[in-house]
Design an enzyme around this catalytic site. Structure first.
Site, PDB file in Angstrom:
ATOM      1  N   GLU A  73      41.225   4.684  -9.959  1.00 49.79           N
ATOM      2  CA  GLU A  73      42.490   4.214  -9.249  1.00 49.79           C
ATOM      3  C   GLU A  73      42.284   4.509  -7.770  1.00 49.79           C
ATOM      4  OE1 GLU A  73      45.975   6.605 -10.573  1.00 49.79           O
ATOM      5  OE2 GLU A  73      47.009   5.930  -8.838  1.00 49.79           O
ATOM      6  N   LYS A 244      51.668  13.681 -12.567  1.00 47.21           N
ATOM      7  CA  LYS A 244      50.942  12.744 -12.514  1.00 47.21           C
ATOM      8  C   LYS A 244      49.783  12.620 -11.428  1.00 47.21           C
ATOM      9  CE  LYS A 244      48.902   8.497 -12.934  1.00 47.21           C
ATOM     10  NZ  LYS A 244      47.974   7.769 -11.834  1.00 47.21           N
ATOM     11  N   ASP A 260      35.942  18.885 -20.069  1.00 44.99           N
ATOM     12  CA  ASP A 260      36.993  18.360 -21.159  1.00 44.99           C
ATOM     13  C   ASP A 260      38.050  17.960 -20.649  1.00 44.99           C
ATOM     14  OD1 ASP A 260      38.853  17.840 -23.235  1.00 44.99           O
ATOM     15  OD2 ASP A 260      37.291  19.067 -24.516  1.00 44.99           O
ATOM     16  N   HIS A 357      49.188   2.392  -0.145  1.00 46.65           N
ATOM     17  CA  HIS A 357      48.490   1.611  -1.233  1.00 46.65           C
ATOM     18  C   HIS A 357      48.107   0.125  -0.790  1.00 46.65           C
ATOM     19  CE1 HIS A 357      49.495   4.585  -4.612  1.00 46.65           C
ATOM     20  NE2 HIS A 357      49.076   5.391  -3.594  1.00 46.65           N
TER      21      HIS A 357
HETATM   22  P1  NDP Z   1      29.014  25.092 -26.221  1.00 45.04           P
HETATM   23  O1  NDP Z   1      29.377  25.014 -27.690  1.00 45.04           O
HETATM   24  O2  NDP Z   1      28.187  23.947 -25.589  1.00 45.04           O
HETATM   25  O3  NDP Z   1      28.913  26.422 -25.728  1.00 45.04           O
HETATM   26  C1  NDP Z   1      28.559  26.942 -24.859  1.00 45.04           C
HETATM   27  C2  NDP Z   1      27.178  27.719 -24.769  1.00 45.04           C
HETATM   28  O4  NDP Z   1      26.353  27.929 -23.657  1.00 45.04           O
HETATM   29  C3  NDP Z   1      27.545  29.216 -25.242  1.00 45.04           C
HETATM   30  O5  NDP Z   1      28.123  29.374 -26.498  1.00 45.04           O
HETATM   31  C4  NDP Z   1      26.506  29.973 -24.600  1.00 45.04           C
HETATM   32  O6  NDP Z   1      25.527  29.774 -25.966  1.00 45.04           O
HETATM   33  C5  NDP Z   1      25.583  28.992 -23.798  1.00 45.04           C
HETATM   34  N1  NDP Z   1      25.726  29.720 -22.334  1.00 45.04           N
HETATM   35  C6  NDP Z   1      24.683  29.745 -21.714  1.00 45.04           C
HETATM   36  N2  NDP Z   1      25.043  30.170 -20.404  1.00 45.04           N
HETATM   37  C7  NDP Z   1      26.175  30.938 -20.416  1.00 45.04           C
HETATM   38  C8  NDP Z   1      26.922  31.511 -19.650  1.00 45.04           C
HETATM   39  N3  NDP Z   1      26.485  31.909 -18.392  1.00 45.04           N
HETATM   40  N4  NDP Z   1      28.240  31.828 -20.255  1.00 45.04           N
HETATM   41  C9  NDP Z   1      28.657  31.285 -21.383  1.00 45.04           C
HETATM   42  N5  NDP Z   1      28.022  30.420 -22.011  1.00 45.04           N
HETATM   43  C10 NDP Z   1      26.643  30.479 -21.832  1.00 45.04           C
HETATM   44  O7  NDP Z   1      30.534  24.770 -25.502  1.00 45.04           O
HETATM   45  P2  NDP Z   1      31.836  25.560 -25.518  1.00 45.04           P
HETATM   46  O8  NDP Z   1      31.863  26.634 -26.778  1.00 45.04           O
HETATM   47  O9  NDP Z   1      32.123  25.934 -24.095  1.00 45.04           O
HETATM   48  O10 NDP Z   1      33.009  24.260 -25.836  1.00 45.04           O
HETATM   49  C11 NDP Z   1      33.216  23.371 -24.990  1.00 45.04           C
HETATM   50  C12 NDP Z   1      32.910  21.979 -25.866  1.00 45.04           C
HETATM   51  O11 NDP Z   1      33.678  21.863 -26.869  1.00 45.04           O
HETATM   52  C13 NDP Z   1      33.506  20.792 -25.053  1.00 45.04           C
HETATM   53  O12 NDP Z   1      32.499  19.921 -25.166  1.00 45.04           O
HETATM   54  C14 NDP Z   1      34.878  20.414 -25.614  1.00 45.04           C
HETATM   55  O13 NDP Z   1      35.061  19.259 -25.578  1.00 45.04           O
HETATM   56  C15 NDP Z   1      34.607  20.930 -26.957  1.00 45.04           C
HETATM   57  N6  NDP Z   1      35.744  21.123 -27.825  1.00 45.04           N
HETATM   58  C16 NDP Z   1      36.930  21.412 -27.355  1.00 45.04           C
HETATM   59  C17 NDP Z   1      37.983  21.669 -28.294  1.00 45.04           C
HETATM   60  C18 NDP Z   1      39.395  21.680 -27.767  1.00 45.04           C
HETATM   61  O14 NDP Z   1      39.652  21.958 -26.505  1.00 45.04           O
HETATM   62  N7  NDP Z   1      40.317  22.235 -28.697  1.00 45.04           N
HETATM   63  C19 NDP Z   1      37.798  21.893 -29.743  1.00 45.04           C
HETATM   64  C20 NDP Z   1      36.320  21.756 -30.236  1.00 45.04           C
HETATM   65  C21 NDP Z   1      35.517  21.339 -29.363  1.00 45.04           C
HETATM   66  P3  NDP Z   1      24.637  31.272 -26.372  1.00 45.04           P
HETATM   67  O15 NDP Z   1      25.490  32.427 -26.128  1.00 45.04           O
HETATM   68  O16 NDP Z   1      24.047  30.877 -27.549  1.00 45.04           O
HETATM   69  O17 NDP Z   1      23.632  31.069 -25.295  1.00 45.04           O
END
Ligand code: NDP
Length: 408
Positions: A73, A244, A260, A357
């Site tokens: 935009e 918006k 997201d 604009h």
């Molecule tokens: P991930 O599944 O990618 O999890 C992030 C992982 O990063 C953690 O589980 C952890 O794994 C690792 N990690 C490494 N360093 C860190 C840190 N410092 N702090 C925290 N975690 C760390 O993503 P999310 O669980 O965050 O989920 C986000 C995704 O899910 C987005 O893509 C979103 O679009 C999607 N999503 C959204 C939904 C919704 O909004 N309703 C529903 C379903 C999916 P480990 O502990 O194993 O190292």
């Protein structure tokens, strides 16, 4: 009906699509075969490009930021920079945030008093079960913290699990945790219907505020901005447009950082309607010679996880902003939203939104109608001076300049 499209080779998918739609797919600028994105989504076709620009002069908690924004935009980045510059002259934004996620285990039945009693008694045990489903989160200082029961109606309740997901947005982490709790409850004959994260992230609120001496804007403009914010509190039609404008800025940074934006959008609008009426996410009031702006909204953004780790552009953008953690990112994003809102309200209550604009609108129209790049600047000047900025005049100007170019 298309069966098994996902099982076809990429070549066959493209052939089928071209055949069924009569679209010449060879015209797509980038049918990237080696794009990482083909592993990210299903039935990958190509990459869809959007422009990215930098907003400047954003000062938050005493630090200055260059802010990458992804938006198609025109005028969004100009307005964000403009609003940020006004606030910078007044000392910048102050922002702070909280950051816990909520997962729900949804239960229905007739014996909810018993369920409530069971959950209250087993609270600690259920939190431990949640943490056992993703122990590494606890190891980095986060993890499931508590449970609370909310009665939804006479035969439904929600068991809300509160989780610190540290630097991640945490959707997958929270989902794993609530599913573990669900299994435990099912094993205890409790009727669980579903278990999933809630996007109403009201435990991950970010607040940004600013105070602008009214003489920086002019007393009349400051009063009118305050009045505009009152309209957004009492009228959902105005509030929707008010918000918006805010989301113009917020989404652009959320996208630039690989976050997201559907999660942020849904949470923001649900929060705006939390009183039962949809209202503006920000308020502006004149207090003791100062225009005081404030925005509060859920901003569960992340610096790791989701697509961030595989999106080199998102990582570069986090570096451009010199972001150290997810809270800081949320604070910058809330401030951009408030800066955007200030610039838009200021324009609306003074010269009107169209004036600012006009050049950008003229530019988009001319590009759409195929103006030569070398003629663009001149063509924009001609179109803004025309009686109306519309397709007819844009085409007329393009023709005139084309003719002039060929004559020369
Ligand atoms: P991930 O599944 O990618 O999890 C992030 C992982 O990063 C953690 O589980 C952890 O794994 C690792 N990690 C490494 N360093 C860190 C840190 N410092 N702090 C925290 N975690 C760390 O993503 P999310 O669980 O965050 O989920 C986000 C995704 O899910 C987005 O893509 C979103 O679009 C999607 N999503 C959204 C939904 C919704 O909004 N309703 C529903 C379903 C999916 P480990 O502990 O194993 O190292």
């Amino acid at each position: 009906m298309v069966d098994g499209y996902h099982k076809l080779t990429r070549k066959r998918q493209l052939e089928l699509l071209a055949q069924r739609t009569n679209v010449d797919l060879s015209k797509l600028t980038k049918l990237a075969v080696d794009s990482i994105h083909q592993h990210q989504i299903e039935n990958y076709l190509t990459d869809f490009n959007l422009p990215e620009g930098i907003a400047v002069n954003l000062e938050v908690n005493g630090r200055s930021y260059f802010v990458p924004m992804v938006t198609e935009e025109p005028s969004v980045i100009a307005a964000a920079s403009n609003g940020a510059k006004i606030v910078q002259r007044a000392g910048g934004f102050t922002a702070h945030s909280t950051r816990l996620m909520v997962g729900q285990v949804l239960v229905s039945g007739t014996d909810l008093a018993l369920v409530k009693n069971y959950v209250e008694k087993q609270k600690q045990h259920l939190v431990e079960i949640a943490n056992a489903a993703h122990p590494s989160m606890q190891a980095r200082g986060g993890g499931a913290q508590s449970l609370q029961v909310r009665e939804l109606d006479e035969d439904k309740l929600s068991i809300d699990l509160i989780v610190d997901t540290r630097e991640a947005m945490g959707a997958n982490t929270v989902n794993s945790m609530v599913e573990a709790v669900k299994r435990e409850l099912l094993a205890n004959q409790i009727n669980v219907d579903m278990a999933i994260l809630s996007n109403l992230a009201d435990h991950a609120l970010t607040e940004a505020t600013c105070q602008i001496p009214v003489e920086l804007l002019g007393e009349e403009v400051a009063e009118k901005i305050s009045l505009a914010s009152e309209y957004a509190q009492v009228d959902p039609y105005r509030a929707t447009t008010h918000n918006k404008g805010i989301m113009n800025g917020i989404d652009a940074v959320v996208m630039a950082t690989g976050n997201d934006w559907r999660a942020i959008e849904s949470g923001a609008h649900a929060y705006a309607a939390r009183s039962g009426q949809y209202r503006g996410l920000s308020t502006w009031n004149v207090v003791d010679g100062m225009l005081v702006g404030k925005i509060v909204l859920p901003l569960p953004v992340a610096t790791v996880g989701g697509s961030i780790g595989i999106n080199a552009q998102a990582q570069m953008n986090l570096k451009i902003m010199q972001i150290q953690n997810a809270k800081q990112l949320a604070e910058v994003i809330a401030s951009i939203g408030l800066a955007q809102n200030l610039a838009a309200l200021r324009a609306i209550v003074s010269e009107g939104i169209q004036q600012g604009h006009m050049r950008l609108q003229a530019k988009s129209l001319l590009i759409e109608h195929g103006v030569a790049e070398t003629d663009l600047e001149v063509a924009v000047n001609m179109l803004v001076q025309a009686e109306r900025i519309d397709s007819k005049n844009a085409q007329k100007i393009i023709e005139q300049l084309r003719k002039k170019d060929t004559d020369e």
